[in-house]
Design a protein around this motif. Structure first.
Motif, PDB file in Angstrom:
ATOM      1  N   GLY A   1      -1.874  -5.329  -2.244  1.00 20.95           N
ATOM      2  CA  GLY A   1      -1.703  -5.106  -0.811  1.00 20.95           C
ATOM      3  C   GLY A   1      -3.002  -5.229  -0.047  1.00 20.95           C
ATOM      4  O   GLY A   1      -3.075  -5.902   0.991  1.00 20.95           O
ATOM      5  N   ARG A   2      -4.046  -4.599  -0.561  1.00 22.75           N
ATOM      6  CA  ARG A   2      -5.354  -4.643   0.094  1.00 22.75           C
ATOM      7  C   ARG A   2      -5.867  -6.078   0.156  1.00 22.75           C
ATOM      8  O   ARG A   2      -6.315  -6.546   1.204  1.00 22.75           O
ATOM      9  CB  ARG A   2      -6.342  -3.765  -0.670  1.00 22.75           C
ATOM     10  N   ASN A   3      -5.798  -6.770  -0.971  1.00 23.99           N
ATOM     11  CA  ASN A   3      -6.323  -8.123  -1.009  1.00 23.99           C
ATOM     12  C   ASN A   3      -5.470  -9.104  -0.207  1.00 23.99           C
ATOM     13  O   ASN A   3      -5.997 -10.054   0.359  1.00 23.99           O
ATOM     14  CB  ASN A   3      -6.487  -8.596  -2.452  1.00 23.99           C
ATOM     15  N   LEU A   4      -4.158  -8.871  -0.142  1.00 26.63           N
ATOM     16  CA  LEU A   4      -3.306  -9.728   0.690  1.00 26.63           C
ATOM     17  C   LEU A   4      -3.688  -9.587   2.160  1.00 26.63           C
ATOM     18  O   LEU A   4      -3.809 -10.590   2.879  1.00 26.63           O
ATOM     19  CB  LEU A   4      -1.830  -9.385   0.494  1.00 26.63           C
TER      20      LEU A   4
ATOM     21  N   ILE B   1      -1.961   0.975  -9.062  1.00 26.63           N
ATOM     22  CA  ILE B   1      -3.223   0.238  -8.913  1.00 26.63           C
ATOM     23  C   ILE B   1      -2.947  -1.226  -8.603  1.00 26.63           C
ATOM     24  O   ILE B   1      -3.573  -1.816  -7.714  1.00 26.63           O
ATOM     25  CB  ILE B   1      -4.093   0.391 -10.179  1.00 26.63           C
ATOM     26  N   ILE B   2      -1.991  -1.821  -9.311  1.00 28.09           N
ATOM     27  CA  ILE B   2      -1.649  -3.231  -9.064  1.00 28.09           C
ATOM     28  C   ILE B   2      -1.142  -3.421  -7.639  1.00 28.09           C
ATOM     29  O   ILE B   2      -1.562  -4.342  -6.937  1.00 28.09           O
ATOM     30  CB  ILE B   2      -0.615  -3.719 -10.103  1.00 28.09           C
ATOM     31  N   CYS B   3      -0.248  -2.531  -7.188  1.00 28.33           N
ATOM     32  CA  CYS B   3       0.281  -2.638  -5.818  1.00 28.33           C
ATOM     33  C   CYS B   3      -0.813  -2.433  -4.784  1.00 28.33           C
ATOM     34  O   CYS B   3      -0.869  -3.153  -3.776  1.00 28.33           O
ATOM     35  CB  CYS B   3       1.409  -1.629  -5.602  1.00 28.33           C
TER      36      CYS B   3
ATOM     37  N   LEU C   1       0.834  -1.208   0.000  1.00 24.82           N
ATOM     38  CA  LEU C   1       0.000   0.000   0.000  1.00 24.82           C
ATOM     39  C   LEU C   1       0.869   1.259   0.000  1.00 24.82           C
ATOM     40  O   LEU C   1       0.563   2.242  -0.687  1.00 24.82           O
ATOM     41  CB  LEU C   1      -0.960  -0.010   1.189  1.00 24.82           C
ATOM     42  N   TRP C   2       1.962   1.234   0.767  1.00 30.27           N
ATOM     43  CA  TRP C   2       2.888   2.371   0.766  1.00 30.27           C
ATOM     44  C   TRP C   2       3.548   2.531  -0.601  1.00 30.27           C
ATOM     45  O   TRP C   2       3.730   3.649  -1.091  1.00 30.27           O
ATOM     46  CB  TRP C   2       3.959   2.212   1.845  1.00 30.27           C
TER      47      TRP C   2
END
Length: 158
Positions: free
Chosen positions: A141-144, A135-137, A103-104
């Protein structure tokens, strides 16, 4: 309208994917994104640290001057090393930390793309490439984080 938001949430969470694919995606797939993003940040920071003075003189990179280049390089290196370090561990805690680093890194890539957008004209690949990476990161991150919490909740319930 509420149903549309629930459907969008379901799609963004990638809940429609089979369980085995979700396990791969939030394991190996996300690790690939972490490593590539971390390495890209290290390369970006290295190039910027070595030749930032010359790069800022160019019209395309002049907006990077507003980021205080030495601080920006330090932030890039810190997040990249943290992201790469967290990617090699496979625990729930490291997954949450990895998700936070992703996310960072998404935020950093948004800032990088913003500097290219602020330098318009001319149109550049930095205006399109870095937002896609961001967007990919962000999604990874959110989904992980959500997948790890969901997996831990399942373990606790059994």
């Amino acid at each position: 309208m509420l149903k549309a938001f629930k459907w969008l949430h379901w799609v963004i969470d990638l809940r429609f994917l089979p369980d085995k694919l979700q396990i791969w995606l939030f394991g190996t797939g996300t690790r690939i994104i972490e490593v590539l993003s971390g390495l890209a940040m290290l390369v970006f920071a290295t190039v910027f640290a070595l030749h930032g003075e010359e790069m800022i003189k160019e019209d395309l990179h002049e907006k990077f001057l507003h980021l205080h280049p030495k601080i920006f390089v330090a932030i890039l290196i810190f997040v990249a090393i943290g992201q790469l370090f967290a990617a090699f561990f496979h625990s729930s805690r490291s997954n949450i930390i990895s998700g936070c680093f992703l996310l960072w890194s998404a935020l950093i890539w948004v800032v990088v793309s913003g500097t290219f957008i602020a330098a318009y004209p001319p149109l550049s690949t930095g205006m399109t490439t870095y937002p896609i990476i961001a967007i990919i990161c962000a999604l990874a991150g959110r989904n992980l984080i959500k997948h790890t919490k969901r997996a831990e909740d399942k373990k606790g319930g059994e």
